[in-house]
Design an enzyme around this catalytic site. Structure first.
Site, short mmCIF file in Angstrom:
data_model
loop_
_atom_site.label_atom_id
_atom_site.label_comp_id
_atom_site.label_asym_id
_atom_site.label_seq_id
_atom_site.Cartn_x
_atom_site.Cartn_y
_atom_site.Cartn_z
N LYS A 206 -10.28 -0.75 10.86
CA LYS A 206 -10.42 -1.95 10.03
C LYS A 206 -10.70 -3.17 10.90
O LYS A 206 -10.75 -4.30 10.40
CB LYS A 206 -9.15 -2.18 9.21
CG LYS A 206 -8.92 -1.15 8.11
CD LYS A 206 -7.77 -1.57 7.23
CE LYS A 206 -7.14 -0.44 6.47
NZ LYS A 206 -7.96 0.10 5.37
N ASP B 260 3.33 -4.34 7.98
CA ASP B 260 2.10 -3.58 7.83
C ASP B 260 0.95 -4.58 7.98
O ASP B 260 0.67 -5.36 7.08
CB ASP B 260 2.08 -2.91 6.44
CG ASP B 260 0.74 -2.26 6.13
OD1 ASP B 260 -0.22 -2.44 6.90
OD2 ASP B 260 0.65 -1.60 5.07
N CYS C 135 -4.71 2.39 -3.68
CA CYS C 135 -3.47 2.93 -3.09
C CYS C 135 -2.32 1.94 -3.25
O CYS C 135 -1.49 1.77 -2.34
CB CYS C 135 -3.64 3.29 -1.61
SG CYS C 135 -4.89 4.53 -1.33
N GLN D 18 -4.26 -5.22 6.96
CA GLN D 18 -5.25 -6.15 6.39
C GLN D 18 -5.21 -7.52 7.05
O GLN D 18 -5.92 -8.43 6.61
CB GLN D 18 -5.03 -6.29 4.88
CG GLN D 18 -5.28 -5.03 4.10
CD GLN D 18 -6.74 -4.56 4.14
OE1 GLN D 18 -7.63 -5.30 4.53
NE2 GLN D 18 -6.97 -3.31 3.78
N HIS E 293 0.87 -1.18 0.00
CA HIS E 293 0.00 0.00 0.00
C HIS E 293 0.91 1.23 0.00
O HIS E 293 2.03 1.18 0.54
CB HIS E 293 -0.85 -0.04 1.28
CG HIS E 293 -1.91 1.01 1.39
ND1 HIS E 293 -1.64 2.29 1.78
CD2 HIS E 293 -3.25 0.95 1.19
CE1 HIS E 293 -2.78 2.98 1.81
NE2 HIS E 293 -3.77 2.19 1.46
N1 7TS Z 1 -1.66 -0.70 4.68
C1 7TS Z 1 -2.55 -1.49 4.06
C2 7TS Z 1 -2.14 -2.86 3.65
C3 7TS Z 1 -3.85 -1.03 3.87
O1 7TS Z 1 -4.73 -1.82 3.25
C4 7TS Z 1 -4.19 0.28 4.28
C5 7TS Z 1 -5.55 0.86 4.00
C6 7TS Z 1 -3.23 1.04 4.94
C7 7TS Z 1 -1.97 0.53 5.11
C8 7TS Z 1 -3.52 2.41 5.47
O2 7TS Z 1 -4.37 2.31 6.56
P1 7TS Z 1 -4.93 3.64 7.28
O3 7TS Z 1 -5.92 3.11 8.26
O4 7TS Z 1 -3.78 4.30 7.93
O5 7TS Z 1 -5.54 4.46 6.21
N2 7TS Z 1 -6.22 0.26 2.95
C9 7TS Z 1 -7.34 0.69 2.34
C10 7TS Z 1 -7.93 -0.02 1.32
O6 7TS Z 1 -7.52 -1.10 0.90
N3 7TS Z 1 -9.02 0.63 0.91
O7 7TS Z 1 -9.14 1.75 1.62
C11 7TS Z 1 -8.10 1.80 2.53
#
Ligand code: 7TS
Length: 406
Positions: free
Chosen positions: A226, A200, A364, A203, A123
């Site tokens: 999430k 990371d 992303c 997910q 990401h």
């Molecule tokens: N890393 C991964 C693997 C992610 O899927 C996401 C967000 C992030 C980092 C960032 O997370 P945040 O909570 O700091 O924003 N992924 C997604 C997605 O797949 N669709 O919307 C956000």
């Protein structure tokens, strides 16, 4: 399915009762953010209406109560991921901030010419912070390629290490491909070269049992939103010895020992990395989200979502011109696809009109899109509250959309 009382689970999510375009809602975008059970919403209201006072700020009763709630969540998170100490649990705004914390702080310890290994499936949150570091120093990113099925090329990974390698930054689960990476082996390999690994876990954390000590992860980042929790809260787990040698990330209240214009000292872990007032209401409510997952059992959630994924994939494969991206043997509840040469945006718009909410675009993960030679995909993702019946609606909608687009 044993261990899952789906009706009971769904009853805790009032949002599931709403409609979209006069159709019952089928929410298949939990990888972007998951819905929040009533117990979490109630806790937010309870804290706001009974003890909203700033944390770690004084002796009065309300502040003490709020502080106790925040620290109870820290202990809950520690236990949830089996960290050895609450000093290793740092609250952030989310995964993105957790990774930026490491890149800003650990990054200050790096020197010109040092190298960081990332992968093609990251990401942007696990790419751009390392590139920003490179704009201040000459830091080189080495990129692990992926194979056709969406698994990492581990032979290539092994070949990327050299004496300048200072960090591996890799996702546990890909947000596009759903690939579950062999993170324990990846970490073991890096540790042979004394290279720490940042995982990371955005997910993975609500779909896979994570034990940071068993994985031997050096850093593990995730977001509460999430994992059935509130927005604006995340966690950086870090091994104590690494966090101790890292300089503070941001300066301000909470993170200091003493401040003087001549010399300022910093607070002990974890507070050294928690400058300013955190989202302590959200942090308090986050505990309820973890307890919600524990009440079902993370292994039960994983098994149930896996059933949904297998069912959805099998049904999707029957649709003509279906192109599924990511066919790794180990997958989490995410399926990315296109139908023929139809644009992902058209597919997503039409699915929405039928009440089915899916994510479209590059997710992303533009470097991954480049590797796949596509602009974007449609992505369906599953959580504990989804049902087989919803998958049936999704499949019927896909067939209709496919026919409409010819
Ligand atoms: N890393 C991964 C693997 C992610 O899927 C996401 C967000 C992030 C980092 C960032 O997370 P945040 O909570 O700091 O924003 N992924 C997604 C997605 O797949 N669709 O919307 C956000």
């Amino acid at each position: 399915m044993e261990g899952i009382d789906i009706a009971h689970i769904r009853s805790q999510f009032p949002i599931l009762n709403r409609t979209v375009w006069n159709k019952p809602l089928v929410y298949l975008d939990s990888a972007a953010t998951s819905f929040t059970p009533q117990c979490v919403v109630d806790e937010i209201t309870r804290v706001y209406t009974t003890c909203k006072a700033n944390v770690h700020r004084g002796v009065h009763s309300l502040s003490q109560e709020a502080t106790d709630l925040q620290e109870a969540t820290r202990e809950c998170v520690r236990e949830f991921i089996n960290a050895s100490s609450t000093q290793e649990i740092i609250f952030t705004r989310g995964t993105t901030e957790a990774i930026n914390l490491v890149s800003s702080s650990y990054g200050r310890l790096l020197e010109n010419g040092d190298e960081i290994i990332v992968t093609t499936m990251e990401h942007h949150a696990n790419i751009v912070p390392w590139q920003l570091l490179g704009s201040r120093k000459r830091i080189i990113l080495r990129v692990v390629p992926i194979k056709k099925d969406g698994t990492l090329d581990l032979e290539a990974y092994q070949s990327l290490f050299n004496e300048r390698t200072k960090l591996v930054a890799v996702c546990h689960v890909s947000n596009v491909l759903g690939t579950v990476n062999p993170i324990k082996d990846i970490i073991k390999e890096a540790h042979q070269y004394n290279v720490p690994v940042l995982v990371d876990g955005a997910q993975a954390i609500s779909h896979i049992k994570v034990d940071v000590q068993d994985l031997d992860a050096d850093f593990y980042a995730f977001s509460a939103h999430k994992m059935y929790g509130p927005t604006g809260v995340g966690v950086l787990y870090g091994k104590k010895h690494l966090l101790k040698m890292m300089p503070p990330y941001q300066g301000g209240g909470e993170m200091i020992g003493t401040v003087d214009f001549k010399k300022t000292t910093y607070a002990e872990l974890p507070f050294k990395f928690e400058a300013g007032t955190p989202d302590f209401v959200g942090i308090a409510a986050f505990k309820k989200a973890i307890e919600f997952m524990q009440s079902i059992g993370i292994e039960n959630i994983a098994a149930y979502e896996h059933e949904l994924l297998a069912y959805a994939t099998a049904e999707m494969e029957k649709i003509p011109n279906m192109r599924i991206f990511g066919t790794a043997p180990q997958k989490s509840g995410v399926v990315s696809f296109l139908i023929g040469n139809e644009h992902h945006y058209d597919l997503g718009m039409l699915l929405d009109k039928l009440g089915v909410e899916v994510r479209t675009g590059h997710h992303c993960a533009q470097p991954l899109m480049h590797a796949l030679s596509i602009e974007g995909t449609v992505r369906a993702s599953f959580a504990a509250y989804n049902t087989r019946e919803e998958i049936d609606v999704f499949i019927a909608a896909l067939k209709r959309v496919s026919a409409m687009l010819g």
